[in-house]
Design an enzyme around this catalytic site. Structure first.
Site, PDB file in Angstrom:
ATOM      1  N   CYS A 167       0.885  -1.177   0.000  1.00  0.00           N
ATOM      2  CA  CYS A 167       0.000   0.000   0.000  1.00  0.00           C
ATOM      3  C   CYS A 167       0.917   1.219   0.000  1.00  0.00           C
ATOM      4  CB  CYS A 167      -0.908  -0.021   1.227  1.00  0.00           C
ATOM      5  SG  CYS A 167       0.009   0.192   2.746  1.00  0.00           S
ATOM      6  N   ARG A 174       4.263  -4.341   3.057  1.00  0.00           N
ATOM      7  CA  ARG A 174       3.367  -5.074   3.964  1.00  0.00           C
ATOM      8  C   ARG A 174       3.418  -6.599   3.759  1.00  0.00           C
ATOM      9  NH1 ARG A 174      -0.210  -0.968   5.580  1.00  0.00           N
ATOM     10  NH2 ARG A 174      -0.581  -2.180   7.470  1.00  0.00           N
TER      11      ARG A 174
HETATM   12  C1  EPZ Z   1      -1.026  -2.647  12.286  1.00  0.00           C
HETATM   13  O1  EPZ Z   1      -0.681  -2.987  10.958  1.00  0.00           O
HETATM   14  C2  EPZ Z   1      -1.979  -1.472  12.187  1.00  0.00           C
HETATM   15  N1  EPZ Z   1      -3.178  -1.874  11.449  1.00  0.00           N
HETATM   16  C3  EPZ Z   1      -1.302  -0.306  11.463  1.00  0.00           C
HETATM   17  O2  EPZ Z   1      -2.210   0.788  11.464  1.00  0.00           O
HETATM   18  C4  EPZ Z   1      -0.053   0.088  12.278  1.00  0.00           C
HETATM   19  O3  EPZ Z   1       0.635   1.117  11.600  1.00  0.00           O
HETATM   20  C5  EPZ Z   1       0.864  -1.129  12.421  1.00  0.00           C
HETATM   21  O4  EPZ Z   1       0.132  -2.228  13.029  1.00  0.00           O
HETATM   22  C6  EPZ Z   1       2.077  -0.829  13.281  1.00  0.00           C
HETATM   23  O5  EPZ Z   1       1.666  -0.380  14.536  1.00  0.00           O
HETATM   24  C7  EPZ Z   1      -4.136  -2.581  12.086  1.00  0.00           C
HETATM   25  O6  EPZ Z   1      -4.000  -2.916  13.253  1.00  0.00           O
HETATM   26  C8  EPZ Z   1      -5.355  -2.924  11.295  1.00  0.00           C
HETATM   27  P1  EPZ Z   1       2.864  -4.717  11.486  1.00  0.00           P
HETATM   28  P2  EPZ Z   1       0.172  -4.342  10.664  1.00  0.00           P
HETATM   29  O7  EPZ Z   1       2.645  -6.122  11.109  1.00  0.00           O
HETATM   30  O8  EPZ Z   1      -0.248  -5.405  11.603  1.00  0.00           O
HETATM   31  C9  EPZ Z   1       6.697  -5.493   8.845  1.00  0.00           C
HETATM   32  C10 EPZ Z   1      -3.397   2.597  10.576  1.00  0.00           C
HETATM   33  O9  EPZ Z   1      -3.046   3.682  10.100  1.00  0.00           O
HETATM   34  N2  EPZ Z   1       6.193  -6.865   8.741  1.00  0.00           N
HETATM   35  O10 EPZ Z   1       3.161  -4.386  12.918  1.00  0.00           O
HETATM   36  O11 EPZ Z   1       0.106  -4.610   9.221  1.00  0.00           O
HETATM   37  C11 EPZ Z   1       5.834  -4.545   8.005  1.00  0.00           C
HETATM   38  O12 EPZ Z   1       6.273  -4.546   6.670  1.00  0.00           O
HETATM   39  C12 EPZ Z   1      -2.650   1.326  10.210  1.00  0.00           C
HETATM   40  O13 EPZ Z   1      -4.344   2.450  11.391  1.00  0.00           O
HETATM   41  C13 EPZ Z   1       7.002  -7.835   8.149  1.00  0.00           C
HETATM   42  O14 EPZ Z   1       8.112  -7.551   7.719  1.00  0.00           O
HETATM   43  O15 EPZ Z   1       1.629  -3.831  11.044  1.00  0.00           O
HETATM   44  C14 EPZ Z   1       6.051  -3.214   8.671  1.00  0.00           C
HETATM   45  O16 EPZ Z   1       7.229  -2.619   8.161  1.00  0.00           O
HETATM   46  C15 EPZ Z   1      -1.521   1.596   9.221  1.00  0.00           C
HETATM   47  N3  EPZ Z   1       6.524  -9.104   8.049  1.00  0.00           N
HETATM   48  C16 EPZ Z   1       6.259  -3.587  10.144  1.00  0.00           C
HETATM   49  O17 EPZ Z   1       6.545  -4.995  10.182  1.00  0.00           O
HETATM   50  C17 EPZ Z   1       5.279  -9.457   8.530  1.00  0.00           C
HETATM   51  O18 EPZ Z   1       4.911 -10.655   8.433  1.00  0.00           O
HETATM   52  C18 EPZ Z   1       5.032  -3.331  11.012  1.00  0.00           C
HETATM   53  O19 EPZ Z   1       3.991  -4.119  10.514  1.00  0.00           O
HETATM   54  C19 EPZ Z   1       4.482  -8.465   9.117  1.00  0.00           C
HETATM   55  C20 EPZ Z   1       4.958  -7.174   9.221  1.00  0.00           C
END
Ligand code: EPZ
Length: 425
Positions: free
Chosen positions: A118, A123
């Site tokens: 996105c 992601r």
């Molecule tokens: C959650 O997303 C939130 N969304 C996001 O909020 C929030 O920014 C994010 O957590 C971090 O706090 C919801 O809860 C619906 P992550 P998520 O997995 O779970 C990497 C908003 O604005 N990663 O903690 O997708 C990823 O690429 C949204 O409300 C991997 O590398 O976030 C990113 O750089 C935006 N491999 C980092 O971790 C994976 O398998 C954080 O991602 C998963 C993630």
């Protein structure tokens, strides 16, 4: 296309009530798939993303009753008809991926199209897949004409110990939900510690799960054979709360941000105080007083909870554009969460960026412009900048904002902002 029109605002005044947390309610809704009994969620925000998640649950066979005016949703999934998530819904909302853990745990199979990247980053879901594999599932990537799917299958998941390379929120949620019905004990090292993780663990425990340590750096889950229905009230949205705190600050207003949990926004309170904003706790919220003096510059570094939240980074950047002096903002969670810089610069912010660092000269005299919400929090940041910009600011692609904010224009207008939302037919 819907647009939001904002004029430079007088100091905002009054009380704004915070709604239920988007990032808590989405995994809570997914968790209802883990039982055949009815579940009731209260304090549910009326958001587009919640509507999409309800459509997703129905696609699996759930009976979902939405009562938006009562902020209540009832879900009963007596039988799961299919464990395959439809591509259009996953594309519409990448958080759909958290349905995978419950589907796998309840039926032994799950198939979800890769949500894809996105505006803020690629992601990937490799950590989700790593967790399912650790629990004994066979995880496959299936390439098809219209995209790539991830499949996971297991007769019965088995508890395991695992370490998350990054404290991923979604991966922690998916693994916790899958492990709740696994045979044996699961230990997750380096999980996400966000309040939304704690809220999910509390709901799962009400359903009969046996989860300890949510909100700390080790989560222990003792699997059980089945889970029952439960009722739960969603925690307030800490990101929405922080957004209104910043709206009060950027307009030098005096606002009570009500129905929120101050300890969920500790870093935001600290940084606003460093900038000279007065904040004090009142009975059920925070009184934010932007005062008359100009703000002081400060530096921000986003980190997983309890660090400074990445979801407040764009909004805080808008605020710092007008502070006295230079600020630096470092984004460590997402690799591309600076799309709002280009839009803020159309308003005269003068921000430069290098890799994951943004450099704000400060002291900007923001002026209105036609700008575009590239993602949810960018949209919120542009609205905040519009409150402080001379002239009219027009924000387009407002659907991003409406995914995560219930009636942003209406709530700001209630605080005295000159703001209106218009559908362009
Ligand atoms: C959650 O997303 C939130 N969304 C996001 O909020 C929030 O920014 C994010 O957590 C971090 O706090 C919801 O809860 C619906 P992550 P998520 O997995 O779970 C990497 C908003 O604005 N990663 O903690 O997708 C990823 O690429 C949204 O409300 C991997 O590398 O976030 C990113 O750089 C935006 N491999 C980092 O971790 C994976 O398998 C954080 O991602 C998963 C993630």
């Amino acid at each position: 296309m819907t647009k939001i029109f904002i004029q430079k605002s007088e100091p905002l005044r009054g009380v704004v009530a915070i709604g239920g947390s988007k990032n808590a309610v989405l995994p809570l809704l997914a968790a209802t798939l883990l039982t055949e009994e009815p579940c009731v969620l209260d304090g549910v925000p009326a958001l587009k993303d919640v509507e999409v998640m309800c459509r997703l649950l129905r696609s699996f066979g759930a009976e979902v009753t939405e009562e938006p005016e009562a902020h209540r949703i009832t879900v009963r999934t007596a039988v799961i008809r299919t464990s395959e998530a439809p591509q259009d819904l996953v594309r519409a909302m990448r958080a759909s991926v958290v349905a995978m853990g419950p589907l796998l745990a309840r039926t032994g199979f799950a198939r979800v199209p890769l949500p894809g990247g996105c505006a803020i980053g690629d992601r990937p879901i490799n950590l989700h897949e790593k967790g399912f594999a650790a629990l004994g599932a066979e995880v496959r990537t299936v390439r098809e004409e219209d995209g790539v799917c991830v499949e996971a299958s297991a007769d019965r998941l088995a508890g395991a110990e695992m370490y998350l390379d990054f404290a991923s929120v979604g991966a922690t949620e998916n693994i916790m939900m899958a492990a709740a019905l696994a045979q044996g004990t699961t230990i997750i090292e380096n999980p996400a510690q966000e309040p939304e993780i704690v809220d999910l663990a509390n709901f799962l425990n009400k359903m009969g799960a046996r989860i300890k340590g949510a909100g700390t750096d080790v989560i222990k889950i003792e699997g059980v054979d089945c889970l029952r229905g439960a009722e739960h009230c969603v925690i307030p949205d800490r990101i929405e709360a922080a957004t209104y705190m910043l709206a009060a600050a950027i307009t030098h207003g005096n606002v009570l941000v009500d129905n929120m949990l101050p300890n969920h926004v500790t870093p935001v309170i600290a940084k606003l105080r460093e900038s000279g904003v007065r904040i004090r706790e009142e009975e059920s919220g925070l009184r934010v007083d932007g005062g008359a003096k100009n703000f002081l510059a400060t530096d921000i570094k986003t980190l997983p909870y309890p660090g400074f939240p990445t979801d407040v980074q764009p909004q805080f950047m808008a605020f710092l554009t007008i502070a006295d002096g230079a600020s630096t903002i470092m984004e460590t969670v997402f690799e591309n969460r600076f799309m709002h810089i280009e839009q803020l610069n159309l308003m005269g912010a003068g921000i430069t960026e290098e890799g994951r660092r943004a450099f704000l000269p400060g002291g900007a005299r923001l002026h209105g412009a036609c700008v575009r919400a590239t993602d949810l929090r960018c949209g919120a940041a542009l609205v905040l900048a519009g409150l402080a910009a001379k002239g009219e600011t027009v924000v387009s692609d407002v659907y991003h904002i409406e995914r995560g904010y219930e009636d942003l224009a209406g709530k700001l207008s209630g605080l005295g902002a000159q703001i209106r939302r218009e559908e362009e037919l």
